[in-house]
Design a protein around this motif. Structure first.
Motif, PDB file in Angstrom:
ATOM      1  N   LEU A   1       0.858  -1.518  -0.178  1.00 62.37           N
ATOM      2  CA  LEU A   1      -0.173  -0.102   0.327  1.00 62.37           C
ATOM      3  C   LEU A   1       0.982   1.313   0.513  1.00 62.37           C
ATOM      4  O   LEU A   1       0.249   2.087  -0.581  1.00 62.37           O
TER       5      LEU A   1
ATOM      6  N   ILE B   1       1.868   2.858  -3.086  1.00 60.35           N
ATOM      7  CA  ILE B   1       0.512   3.402  -3.778  1.00 60.35           C
ATOM      8  C   ILE B   1       0.365   5.174  -2.804  1.00 60.35           C
ATOM      9  O   ILE B   1      -0.137   6.075  -3.721  1.00 60.35           O
ATOM     10  N   SER B   2       0.137   5.032  -1.905  1.00 58.73           N
ATOM     11  CA  SER B   2       0.090   6.162  -0.683  1.00 58.73           C
ATOM     12  C   SER B   2       1.069   7.325  -0.684  1.00 58.73           C
ATOM     13  O   SER B   2       0.078   8.455  -0.878  1.00 58.73           O
TER      14      SER B   2
ATOM     15  N   LEU C   1       0.881   8.734  -5.398  1.00 59.67           N
ATOM     16  CA  LEU C   1      -0.633   9.176  -4.989  1.00 59.67           C
ATOM     17  C   LEU C   1      -0.273  10.711  -4.480  1.00 59.67           C
ATOM     18  O   LEU C   1      -0.679  11.914  -4.897  1.00 59.67           O
TER      19      LEU C   1
ATOM     20  N   LYS D   1      -2.554   3.242   6.126  1.00 57.09           N
ATOM     21  CA  LYS D   1      -2.487   3.185   4.756  1.00 57.09           C
ATOM     22  C   LYS D   1      -3.848   3.534   4.548  1.00 57.09           C
ATOM     23  O   LYS D   1      -3.436   3.620   3.111  1.00 57.09           O
TER      24      LYS D   1
ATOM     25  N   ILE E   1      -4.666   6.762   1.804  1.00 58.36           N
ATOM     26  CA  ILE E   1      -5.151   6.362   0.133  1.00 58.36           C
ATOM     27  C   ILE E   1      -6.754   7.138   0.634  1.00 58.36           C
ATOM     28  O   ILE E   1      -6.677   8.137  -0.860  1.00 58.36           O
TER      29      ILE E   1
END
Length: 474
Positions: free
Chosen positions: A19, A22-23, A26, A151, A155
């Motif tokens: 994750l 992604i976080s 992002l 996480k 997100i």
């Protein structure tokens, strides 16, 4: 602990690392690099505060847990002193200045942000002790949920913020990060609510406190040295090069955190296994085999990063193009630390923990010295190279001291390859953008050589995979 339980405990670090891919990337699309750097300072403040105010009693709680007849009283006695000191320190500091913490961490004067950081530290402190209940009771899935939740919330909240806010600012990102932590704490609170209710009814045991403090307090110095080894690069980078470079560096570290999956899973499995071997006096010859397997994996991961890191900029805004080079050295911490866990067994078996602390202190001092040389010239790349070189020293010290106090073992191949890895990582990070072709050739040659040198381990692994597939088909 059986294999199923180990796998459940591993869900947390594995899913958390995935994750993490992604976080933070992002966040880079919607917030300025300075804000990414500020979140790095926020996390440093939390980790340092929890470590210092715990007084080493969190480790004492784990040490005494199975021998205690009143585990809830042990928890209260471990938790209360640090909580009292933490409350007193923040209360006194607020009497003199309400924005000192935000100025120190974020270069912003904001009483709201300072208060938010203080609340976050309180929550992180309580969460540290409360999560130990799940760990010690071996509630593996619940423990993993608590590790993954921040996480997931982060997100989700970032996506909500960018959907409803025209231009998210620093305050919004810090608030989102804090809310992720608070929501996770509510989940943790619910999971252990019965224990917390019992905790309130227990008395504080002063005699027990003196006993566990004598065990836990000296551990703070070793923990502080290791924290410095892993965090001083970020602190110095902010001070010398500013929050923008810290933001770039933080993104590089987040990609390199993939290697932390190996570190977390291996540490979970390795420690109980090797100490059982030592206690039973059997399978000691397998320790050397583990050295070679982990060394081979470390070589492969470094080489793959060196060969494929050019892909990373496709997932990031243009400002972060140099992440592809910086992240190679950022692998030094998780990979060299994991490798050192296989070689430091002798220090732990001989109960010479002071030597482990000495290794961390010397590497910490080396990191500071090298950072002051490299960061002013190379910024984030200099911080990454300094920490990678410092962890090489950390690995060498742990390995050599372990071999001298317990059982000696062959180290030429181990030292030779780790030196080449660190040399390649540091030169790629510092000069890779100017000499990319040479960097790729270096990593390719090193990768091919490892396949030849470790052909026995590779063949053994392939036989294991084939046998496993045959059993599944049957």
């Amino acid at each position: 602990m059986n294999i199923k339980k180990i796998a459940q405990f591993a869900i947390g670090p594995v899913a958390g690392a995935l994750l993490g891919f992604i976080s933070l990337p992002l966040i880079t699309w919607f917030f300025a690099p300075e804000d990414v750097g500020r979140i790095a300072m926020y996390n440093i403040a939390l980790s340092l505060s929890v470590m210092l105010f715990s007084l080493g009693l969190d480790q004492a709680y784990v040490r005494e847990y199975h021998e205690s007849s009143n585990k809830i009283q042990l928890l209260k006695t471990s938790l209360f002193p640090g909580l009292l000191i933490l409350t007193t320190c923040f209360s006194v500091s607020l009497l003199f200045s309400k924005d000192w913490l935000s100025s120190l961490l974020f270069d912003l004067e904001s009483g709201f942000l300072s208060l938010l950081v203080m609340l976050s530290i309180f929550v992180a402190f309580l969460a540290r002790f409360f999560s130990l209940i799940l760990r010690m009771e071996q509630r593996a899935l619940a423990f993993s949920i608590v590790q993954v939740s921040p996480k997931v919330f982060l997100i989700s909240l970032v996506l909500i913020a960018v959907a409803i806010l025209a231009s998210p600012q620093t305050q919004d990102l810090v608030l989102i990060t804090a809310l992720s932590q608070f929501l996770t704490f509510f989940i943790l609170f619910y999971l252990i609510k019965d224990a917390i209710w019992q905790l309130l009814k227990q008395r504080f045991d002063f005699n027990l406190f003196k006993t566990i403090l004598a065990y836990g307090f000296p551990l703070i110095f070793g923990s502080l040295a290791f924290w410095g080894l892993t965090a001083i690069d970020k602190v110095l980078l902010k001070k010398i090069s500013g929050l923008e470079e810290l933001g770039l560096y933080s993104v590089s570290v987040s990609f390199a955190a993939a290697a932390a999956i190996l570190q977390n899973v291996f540490s979970t499995v390795w420690a109980p296994t090797v100490y059982k071997w030592v206690a039973d006096g059997e399978n000691l010859d397998k320790i050397q085999d583990v050295h070679r397997y982990i060394l081979f994996i470390v070589i492969v991961l470094f080489c793959l990063a060196g060969l494929l890191s050019w892909i990373v900029p496709f997932f990031l805004p243009s400002y972060y193009v140099e992440v592809q080079w910086v992240l190679i050295s950022c692998l030094g911490y998780p990979l060299l630390y994991t490798l050192s866990e296989t070689t430091v067994v002798g220090i732990n078996v001989a109960k010479r923990t002071g030597l482990a602390m000495l290794s961390a202190i010397l590497a910490f001092v080396f990191n500071i010295a090298l950072s002051f040389i490299l960061i002013p010239v190379y910024g984030a790349a200099g911080a990454a190279a300094s920490t990678c070189a410092a962890f090489f020293l950390f690995f060498l010290l742990r390995t050599e001291l372990s071999a001298r106090v317990w059982v000696s073992f062959p180290r030429t191949l181990l030292y030779g390859y780790t030196f080449l890895l660190v040399f390649g990582a540091c030169t790629s990070t510092l000069f890779g953008k100017d000499y990319a072709t040479y960097s790729y050739v270096f990593w390719f040659v090193l990768f091919v050589s490892s396949l030849i040198i470790f052909k026995k381990e590779l063949a053994s692994f392939l036989r294991f995979v084939v046998a496993r597939k045959k059993r599944e088909i049957a």
